[in-house]
Design a protein around this motif. Structure first.
Motif, PDB file in Angstrom:
ATOM      1  N   SER A 112       0.821  -1.214   0.000  1.00 46.38           N
ATOM      2  CA  SER A 112       0.000   0.000   0.000  1.00 46.38           C
ATOM      3  C   SER A 112       0.862   1.274   0.000  1.00 46.38           C
ATOM      4  N   MET A 113       0.487   2.258   0.831  1.00 44.12           N
ATOM      5  CA  MET A 113       1.147   3.561   0.753  1.00 44.12           C
ATOM      6  C   MET A 113       2.543   3.554   1.354  1.00 44.12           C
ATOM      7  N   SER A 114       2.836   2.599   2.251  1.00 46.89           N
ATOM      8  CA  SER A 114       4.205   2.520   2.775  1.00 46.89           C
ATOM      9  C   SER A 114       5.176   2.142   1.659  1.00 46.89           C
ATOM     10  N   TRP A 115       4.743   1.257   0.753  1.00 48.83           N
ATOM     11  CA  TRP A 115       5.558   0.953  -0.435  1.00 48.83           C
ATOM     12  C   TRP A 115       5.568   2.155  -1.372  1.00 48.83           C
ATOM     13  N   GLY A 116       4.408   2.832  -1.478  1.00 47.79           N
ATOM     14  CA  GLY A 116       4.337   3.998  -2.349  1.00 47.79           C
ATOM     15  C   GLY A 116       5.283   5.104  -1.933  1.00 47.79           C
ATOM     16  N   LEU A 117       5.497   5.273  -0.624  1.00 47.15           N
ATOM     17  CA  LEU A 117       6.426   6.305  -0.165  1.00 47.15           C
ATOM     18  C   LEU A 117       7.854   6.012  -0.611  1.00 47.15           C
ATOM     19  N   PHE A 118       8.228   4.736  -0.630  1.00 42.88           N
ATOM     20  CA  PHE A 118       9.549   4.385  -1.152  1.00 42.88           C
ATOM     21  C   PHE A 118       9.674   4.760  -2.623  1.00 42.88           C
ATOM     22  N   MET A 119       8.615   4.485  -3.385  1.00 45.69           N
ATOM     23  CA  MET A 119       8.642   4.826  -4.808  1.00 45.69           C
ATOM     24  C   MET A 119       8.705   6.340  -5.007  1.00 45.69           C
ATOM     25  N   LEU A 120       7.902   7.067  -4.231  1.00 48.13           N
ATOM     26  CA  LEU A 120       7.924   8.523  -4.342  1.00 48.13           C
ATOM     27  C   LEU A 120       9.286   9.074  -3.953  1.00 48.13           C
ATOM     28  N   GLY A 121       9.887   8.496  -2.901  1.00 46.84           N
ATOM     29  CA  GLY A 121      11.213   8.933  -2.488  1.00 46.84           C
ATOM     30  C   GLY A 121      12.258   8.682  -3.561  1.00 46.84           C
ATOM     31  N   GLU A 122      12.164   7.531  -4.230  1.00 47.21           N
ATOM     32  CA  GLU A 122      13.127   7.215  -5.293  1.00 47.21           C
ATOM     33  C   GLU A 122      13.008   8.198  -6.454  1.00 47.21           C
ATOM     34  N   TYR A 123      11.771   8.491  -6.861  1.00 45.99           N
ATOM     35  CA  TYR A 123      11.584   9.418  -7.980  1.00 45.99           C
ATOM     36  C   TYR A 123      11.937  10.849  -7.586  1.00 45.99           C
ATOM     37  N   ALA A 124      11.637  11.223  -6.334  1.00 41.49           N
ATOM     38  CA  ALA A 124      12.024  12.553  -5.870  1.00 41.49           C
ATOM     39  C   ALA A 124      13.541  12.698  -5.847  1.00 41.49           C
ATOM     40  N   ASN A 125      14.247  11.640  -5.463  1.00 43.31           N
ATOM     41  CA  ASN A 125      15.712  11.668  -5.490  1.00 43.31           C
ATOM     42  C   ASN A 125      16.250  11.756  -6.912  1.00 43.31           C
ATOM     43  N   MET A 126      15.550  11.124  -7.857  1.00 50.37           N
ATOM     44  CA  MET A 126      15.948  11.253  -9.259  1.00 50.37           C
ATOM     45  C   MET A 126      15.886  12.709  -9.708  1.00 50.37           C
ATOM     46  N   ILE A 127      14.788  13.390  -9.362  1.00 47.69           N
ATOM     47  CA  ILE A 127      14.653  14.803  -9.736  1.00 47.69           C
ATOM     48  C   ILE A 127      15.716  15.636  -9.044  1.00 47.69           C
ATOM     49  N   LEU A 128      15.981  15.332  -7.762  1.00 50.80           N
ATOM     50  CA  LEU A 128      16.982  16.085  -7.005  1.00 50.80           C
ATOM     51  C   LEU A 128      18.374  15.918  -7.611  1.00 50.80           C
ATOM     52  N   MET A 129      18.760  14.687  -7.945  1.00 49.21           N
ATOM     53  CA  MET A 129      20.082  14.465  -8.530  1.00 49.21           C
ATOM     54  C   MET A 129      20.185  15.097  -9.914  1.00 49.21           C
ATOM     55  N   SER A 130      19.092  15.112 -10.669  1.00 49.99           N
ATOM     56  CA  SER A 130      19.093  15.792 -11.964  1.00 49.99           C
ATOM     57  C   SER A 130      19.267  17.299 -11.768  1.00 49.99           C
ATOM     58  N   ALA A 131      18.607  17.861 -10.746  1.00 48.51           N
ATOM     59  CA  ALA A 131      18.761  19.290 -10.459  1.00 48.51           C
ATOM     60  C   ALA A 131      20.194  19.606 -10.035  1.00 48.51           C
ATOM     61  N   LEU A 132      20.782  18.739  -9.218  1.00 44.84           N
ATOM     62  CA  LEU A 132      22.153  18.965  -8.772  1.00 44.84           C
ATOM     63  C   LEU A 132      23.140  18.848  -9.933  1.00 44.84           C
ATOM     64  N   THR A 133      22.911  17.894 -10.820  1.00 45.70           N
ATOM     65  CA  THR A 133      23.756  17.774 -12.014  1.00 45.70           C
ATOM     66  C   THR A 133      23.649  19.026 -12.876  1.00 45.70           C
TER      67      THR A 133
END
Length: 339
Positions: free
Chosen positions: A234-255
């Motif tokens: 459920s949403m506990s798994w969804g938070l991991f997915m959201l965190g992974e995609y948010a980190n992707m955006i963050l690393m792209s912004a940092l790059t």
């Protein structure tokens, strides 16, 4: 508290600060939702299939349908799990991926906290990111999540070393740890050109740091089922997915900030130079496309290959490049003095 009875921070009323935070977080969360759609469309095009196309026009409402499904499902906690740590792990992962945006400049002056040690702040937040996965792996009280957590700890620590040396090469050229100063230092030439090998190392290390293919060993389906996410639902798994995609955006912004000129326009003419946020977002979108492109085309590495690449290739290369950069700057008298 100010004499007028209004709470203040950085000289601004607290209400304004809260509004600024929401002005950053809401678009980021919407971007994370639609990045899942964008990612799946890229994979579909690579495999000559359609991808999400049923829910809403062109399938654009698919992320909201997925969110509704996860919210309405039951959260199942294993009987032997440490319940507090088990539920806290995805929250830690998601929270850390959000708080890092406090120092990201979207344009000249468009930053929530323009601190002079922005790079150190981001490095500290990214280092803490591994704790959410370790907590998930240990608290599940299951062998596959535990192995996934161990893999993630080793992987993220290994590639953070090379990321640190890459950032040092940029800081040597700028003379400041302020992210806005790093962008302004690229007005004549983006650092991706003189520091191209470090640009490549940083982006590949970002793939490993975010556990993205071909470095998704902590959740490898072939041998670990889903790694540290096995027991989540459920949403506990969804938070991991959201965190992974948010980190992707963050690393792209940092790059983008470190190597691609941040909000600076690639076209040096007045109408284009005024579109700072547009260029910043466009560069991030291009890098996110490469994230999806790599997942669809590059096979997963073996774990020994992953470690070899980090310790025997990236670490020596980034260390040598730090020495070369410092030597060139000192020899030709190009050491920065403005910051």
């Amino acid at each position: 508290m100010a004499e007028t009875g209004v709470w203040t921070a950085y000289g601004l009323p607290l209400a304004i600060i809260v509004l600024q935070i929401f002005a950053i977080l809401v678009p980021i969360l919407l971007s994370v939702a639609f990045l899942t759609y964008f990612d799946r469309k890229i994979w579909a095009m690579m495999a000559l299939r359609r991808g999400p196309n049923v829910v809403g026009p062109f399938g654009l409402l698919q992320p909201f349908a997925d969110a509704l499904k996860m919210l309405t499902k039951e959260t199942i906690i294993p009987a032997g799990a440490n319940k507090v740590v088990f539920l806290l792990a995805p929250m830690v992962t998601m929270t850390l991926s959000m708080v890092a945006w406090a120092v990201i400049p979207f344009a000249d002056g468009w930053v929530l906290a323009n601190i002079n040690v922005g790079v150190l702040y981001l490095f500290a937040i990214s280092s803490l990111g591994v704790y959410g996965i370790i907590m998930a792996g240990w608290s599940s009280n299951s062998k596959y999540p535990f192995l996934g957590g161990l893999r993630s700890a080793a992987q993220m620590v290994s590639y953070e070393v090379s990321i640190g040396f890459v950032i040092i090469t940029v800081l040597l050229c700028v003379g400041s740890l302020n992210l806005s100063d790093i962008v302004r230092a690229q007005e004549k030439v983006w650092f991706a050109i003189p520091l191209f090998p470090m640009f490549v190392v940083f982006f590949i290390s970002a793939l490993a740091e975010t556990n993205r293919p071909p470095f998704d060993l902590p959740e490898a389906e072939a041998e670990l089922v889903a790694g540290y996410q096995v027991e989540y639902s459920s949403m506990s798994w969804g938070l991991f997915m959201l965190g992974e995609y948010a980190n992707m955006i963050l690393m792209s912004a940092l790059t983008t900030i470190l190597f691609l000129g941040g909000w600076l326009s690639p076209i040096p003419f007045a109408p284009f130079t005024m579109l700072g946020p547009f260029w910043f977002i466009l560069k991030i979108v291009v890098l996110l496309f490469v994230f999806g492109w790599v997942k669809a085309t590059v096979p997963r590495y073996r774990y020994d290959q992953l470690m070899r690449l980090g310790w025997k290739v990236f670490l020596p290369l980034s260390l040598v490049w730090v020495v070369l950069t410092a030597g060139v700057l000192v020899t030709f008298g190009w050491l920065p003095t403005t910051h």
